[in-house]
Structure formats: C-alpha cells, structure tokens
Design an enzyme around this catalytic site. Structure first.
Site, mmCIF file in Angstrom:
data_model
loop_
_atom_site.group_PDB
_atom_site.id
_atom_site.type_symbol
_atom_site.label_atom_id
_atom_site.label_comp_id
_atom_site.label_asym_id
_atom_site.label_seq_id
_atom_site.Cartn_x
_atom_site.Cartn_y
_atom_site.Cartn_z
ATOM 1 N N TYR A 121 -13.396 6.224 -13.313
ATOM 2 C CA TYR A 121 -13.405 5.634 -12.464
ATOM 3 C C TYR A 121 -14.671 3.979 -12.842
ATOM 4 O O TYR A 121 -14.046 3.046 -12.878
ATOM 5 C CB TYR A 121 -14.498 5.515 -11.080
ATOM 6 C CG TYR A 121 -14.136 4.599 -10.199
ATOM 7 C CD1 TYR A 121 -15.184 3.854 -9.819
ATOM 8 C CD2 TYR A 121 -13.422 3.619 -9.230
ATOM 9 C CE1 TYR A 121 -16.191 3.273 -8.142
ATOM 10 C CE2 TYR A 121 -13.524 2.907 -7.943
ATOM 11 C CZ TYR A 121 -14.683 2.549 -7.733
ATOM 12 O OH TYR A 121 -15.341 1.594 -6.945
ATOM 13 N N ASP A 163 1.056 -1.301 -0.077
ATOM 14 C CA ASP A 163 0.523 -0.107 -0.698
ATOM 15 C C ASP A 163 1.337 0.865 -0.068
ATOM 16 O O ASP A 163 1.965 1.030 0.216
ATOM 17 C CB ASP A 163 -0.991 0.176 1.143
ATOM 18 C CG ASP A 163 -1.624 1.081 0.660
ATOM 19 O OD1 ASP A 163 -3.413 0.504 0.945
ATOM 20 O OD2 ASP A 163 -1.769 1.827 1.215
HETATM 21 C C1 AKB Z 1 -17.268 4.963 -5.043
HETATM 22 O O1 AKB Z 1 -18.805 5.702 -4.198
HETATM 23 O O2 AKB Z 1 -16.988 5.068 -5.367
HETATM 24 C C2 AKB Z 1 -17.523 3.296 -4.445
HETATM 25 C C3 AKB Z 1 -18.162 2.112 -5.318
HETATM 26 C C4 AKB Z 1 -19.434 2.398 -5.322
HETATM 27 O O3 AKB Z 1 -17.214 1.857 -6.004
HETATM 28 N N1 AKB Z 1 -18.370 3.530 -3.386
#
Ligand code: AKB
Length: 337
Positions: free
Chosen positions: A154, A35
């Site tokens: 993401y 980490d």
């Molecule tokens: C986020 O909010 O980015 C994470 C997820 C839901 O993947 N907790």
C-alpha cells in the site's frame, strides 16, 4: 448526462467520500460518483449520478468521459494497508492501475473541454518507512522528503502514484509536444483518520476508530498494537476540510505537489484512556498482531505539516482532547444510543 462542469468522486462510499459528498453536493457543480458499492441512500439523493462499478473498467470510464464534463476529481478508491498485505497483487492492480486509469481519464477530459482538471489524490503516512523504533523516536516530526522507503504494498503504491501524478501534472508525454498536461495533481499524505460516522476496514491505523466504536456498542475490544504505539491521527472533518482547502487553493500558492498534514499523535494507550473515561464499562485489552505492529512501527510518530500550513492554510479544528470530547464521543454515543 451533463455537459457542464461536474465533480467526480471515486471510492465515494468510503469514510472520506461521506464527508466530501456532504460538503460538495448542492454547490454550483453536480457531483457524480463511482464506487464498487452503492452509496448509502442519504448520500445517493445528494449526487447527480451514481455509477456502481470499478475504476478498472475502462469502458465505464469512457462512458462517463462521454457523458460528463468533469474538471474536478477526488480519487479515493483504494485498498488500505492491512488488506493490501493479504492481497498485494490485487492491491497493486486497484491502487496503481486504477489510479493510472483515473489520471488518463483526467487527461482525456482536459483535452476534451480544454480546461485543466484538478485531481485530488489521497496518499498516506504509509509512504514513509522508518527502519526501527530508535530512528522513529529520534526522527520526531517527519518532513515530506525524508524516510521514503515504504515497507508495505500500500505504501509503495501510494508513493509511486504520487510520482505518477507529478508526471501527469508536469511532464506528460514530454516528447509528444502536441499533448499538453491537463492534470492539476494535488496530494495529501493522510495520517490515521477517525470518523464518527463510519468504521474503517482494512487499515492498520484502524485500532483507534475500532476501539471507540466497539466501546460505544458495549463490545469488548482487543487492541492489535502495543500501548506505546504512536502515529499521527486526525478527525475526519479536519481531513475533509484540508482536502477542500488544498483543492481550492490558487495554483501559484502551492510550492509542493505532495503535502503532509497532522493534528495530534497519541499513543494507543492515550486513546484507550480517553475511551475508557467516556465508556467506563468498556473492556479494552491488548493482543498485539506482530505484522500490523511492524507496519505501525515503520510509520512516523508524527509529521511536519508546516508546508501545508504555510501554502494553503491547513489548520485542524480538533486537537486530541477536543476531537474526542467535542466530536467523536458525543457523535458516536448518539449514533449507537
Ligand atoms: C491505513 O491504515 O491503511 C490508512 C492509512 C494510514 O493510510 N488509514
């Protein structure tokens, strides 16, 4: 150095790492961690070796590869959704290139000791992208193969890494027949997770844990989503249990590489009400962050987790009421008392 079977956790100092180390340490195989941040002292003493460094440091990964015989990997290191929107290029580097590094690490480990390397990858409901609230409401509990048009860096990272993992698990170097795939890739798309022990950072689902932890500390909290905002959530102990169930399931029971899991799907106002009951003096207001609200509105209101329940016995211990009554409120109250 340990030339016998070891377990490696990346991103070990995060929320899920806490829970997994507690469950994995002390077992038949030593736990090693990687980490950017040092582990909390109470966790560090439970692991065989703690590496402080980056999953982007290929020389460090080569050193771990040389010193340890890893055959189980929990790759938790990632930038979460909100933080990734502020630094999309960095998010891609960490979330995608870092994951590629770890898949290559797993393949090399498997070629070295000859055994498959079981690789856990945490994906997310962020991999989904519902186009508007009408479609979100009509869609109800979303299945794994529907609405896969993520609207965040993401979510795009997570969806692509699901496919990367499937490649390493099933199609690795198809033209180079001497290199068999050694990676047994297994993946869960997590809902929002609520931990009593840690407060998340950089997530868009953070409003629920942030609200509870703020109330327990007597701090005012301005919720950044509308009261009607709804996504699936789960108590962290159930998320950790699900990871271990999936990782220890016989491979021939698994009909999928990527699984949904769910537990409860409250609105932000339902969370507010249960928190206000537990902490009557809490000051909880609403101040919508339009961008973060837009992300939440693109995520499913709930997920269909029938495949996980059928294939490997997913069965969360906590529903909405018991999560707060029996785990979150008493543990968090105790933590700050
Ligand atoms: C986020 O909010 O980015 C994470 C997820 C839901 O993947 N907790």
């Amino acid at each position: 150095m340990s030339r016998f079977a070891s377990i490696l956790l990346t991103g070990a100092s995060g929320e899920m790492g806490h829970g997994l180390i507690d469950r994995l340490a002390g077992g038949s195989r030593p736990v090693i961690t990687l980490d950017l941040n040092p582990l909390a002292p109470e966790l560090a003493k439970k692991v065989r070796k703690e590496f402080v460094g980056s999953i982007l440091d290929t020389q460090l990964l080569e050193r771990i590869n040389a010193e340890y015989e890893v055959d189980e990997i929990y790759h938790l290191a990632a930038l979460l959704s909100t933080r990734s929107e502020f630094s999309p290029a960095l998010a891609h580097k960490v979330n995608v290139e870092g994951t590629l590094n770890m898949l290559e690490f797993a393949q090399k480990e498997g070629e070295s000791h000859g055994r498959p390397v079981t690789f856990f990858y945490p994906s997310s409901i962020a991999a989904y992208g519902l186009p508007d609230l009408g479609v979100k409401t009509a869609a109800g509990r979303v299945k794994e193969d529907d609405f896969l048009q993520p609207t965040t860096m993401y979510g795009a990272n997570k969806l692509y890494c699901e496919h990367l993992g499937r490649y390493y698990g099933r199609h690795y170097k198809q033209l180079a027949t001497d290199k068999l795939g050694k990676v047994d890739f297994r993946c869960i798309r997590f809902p929002g997770l609520i931990s009593a022990l840690t407060v998340p950072s950089g997530g868009t689902s953070d409003y629920a844990p942030e609200m509870i932890h703020a109330a327990a500390q007597g701090e005012a909290y301005a919720c950044f989503v509308r009261p009607d905002a709804r996504i699936p959530f789960m108590a962290m102990p159930d998320a950790v249990e699900a990871v271990l169930k999936l990782m220890h399931a016989p491979a021939d029971r698994l009909t999928r590489t990527v699984y949904n899991i769910g537990a409860f799907a409250p609105t932000a106002d339902e969370v507010r009400r249960v928190v206000q009951e537990a902490f009557p003096d809490a000051t909880i207001t609403t101040k919508v962050d339009v961008k973060r609200q837009g992300i939440i509105d693109s995520w499913p209101g709930d997920v269909d987790d029938s495949a996980a329940r059928r294939d490997w016995g997913h069965s969360p211990r906590y529903d909405f009421d018991s999560a707060f009554r029996d785990y979150l409120i008493p543990t968090i109250r105790n933590r700050y008392s």
